[in-house]
Design a protein around this motif. Structure first.
Motif, short mmCIF file in Angstrom:
data_model
loop_
_atom_site.label_atom_id
_atom_site.label_comp_id
_atom_site.label_asym_id
_atom_site.label_seq_id
_atom_site.Cartn_x
_atom_site.Cartn_y
_atom_site.Cartn_z
N LYS A 20 3.82 29.59 -3.81
CA LYS A 20 3.60 28.29 -4.32
C LYS A 20 4.94 27.33 -4.56
O LYS A 20 5.17 26.44 -4.06
N ARG A 152 9.27 21.30 10.37
CA ARG A 152 7.86 21.16 10.22
C ARG A 152 8.11 21.03 8.48
O ARG A 152 8.56 21.75 7.78
N ARG A 153 7.46 20.08 8.12
CA ARG A 153 7.60 19.59 6.71
C ARG A 153 7.24 20.74 5.81
O ARG A 153 7.76 20.93 4.87
N PRO A 154 5.99 21.53 6.03
CA PRO A 154 5.84 22.66 4.92
C PRO A 154 6.72 23.61 4.80
O PRO A 154 6.90 24.34 3.74
#
Length: 212
Positions: A20, A152-154
């Protein structure tokens, strides 16, 4: 059986935190360490035999963890996870479980590199502009496909910037793959060195070790 179940439950909860936001509460490890040390005190004869048989390997594990700590290649939660496992787990064959899990978790992590390489290769073939403008020999480009990834955004929230511009030419920063997470947010269009959560790999290694 109780120590194994407690270890897996603790690592499962820690994995959720790690996935998370990469922050695992320190108090999460307290029950596992407390139970593990209590069992070892109550079964002191078995503990003494355990230490007599495995102390060189436990020392080796401690040295490797200290090296990772000083090099900042592992986070505090990772070290506490291995410490918890060393408290709860015993030993199989000639090695303590904690050392086997340590090695297995690193192997599992390294096995992600071929998948990253394949994904990057497919991405670059579809979007060749991602690799254009780099003044690099082919071997460095191949290493970049293995160790780095296009933005990559994530992944950008847990990544290090992995390219610079010198004289109008782009260059890869391959050593970024070994650096800790940076506070600098990578820009879109740049190559980054992603950092994957380690606790899930430790959990998977623990389950594999228990099944073997």
């Amino acid at each position: 059986m109780l120590p194994l179940i407690l270890a897996i439950i603790t690592l499962l909860i820690a994995s959720l935190y790690d996935l998370k936001d990469r922050q695992v509460p320190d108090e999460l490890w307290v029950p596992g360490v407390a139970v593990g040390l209590s069992i070892k005190v109550l079964e002191w004869e078995r503990t003494v035999k355990f230490l007599e048989n495995y102390w060189p390997f436990l020392l080796l594990l401690a040295i490797m963890l200290l090296i990772e700590w000083f090099l900042s290649t592992s986070g505090e939660a990772d070290l506490l996870a291995y410490l918890t496992l060393a408290s709860l787990m015993s030993g199989k064959c000639w090695f303590p479980d904690a050392l086997i899990i340590y090695i297995a978790s690193k192997v599992l992590m390294v096995l992600t590199l071929p998948f990253q390489f394949l994904l990057n290769l497919i991405t670059v073939m579809r979007h060749p502009e991602l690799i254009e403008g780099f003044d690099e020999p082919i071997w460095r480009k191949l290493l970049a496909l293995l160790l780095l990834t296009p933005y990559r955004r994530p992944l950008s929230f847990y990544a290090t910037v992995a390219e610079i511009e010198v004289g109008g030419k782009r260059k890869f920063i391959l050593r970024a793959a070994l650096k800790p997470i940076s506070d600098e947010m990578p820009e879109e269009g740049k190559w980054i060195a992603p950092t994957y959560p380690m606790i899930p790999f430790i959990l998977a290694a623990t389950i594999i070790t228990a099944l073997c």
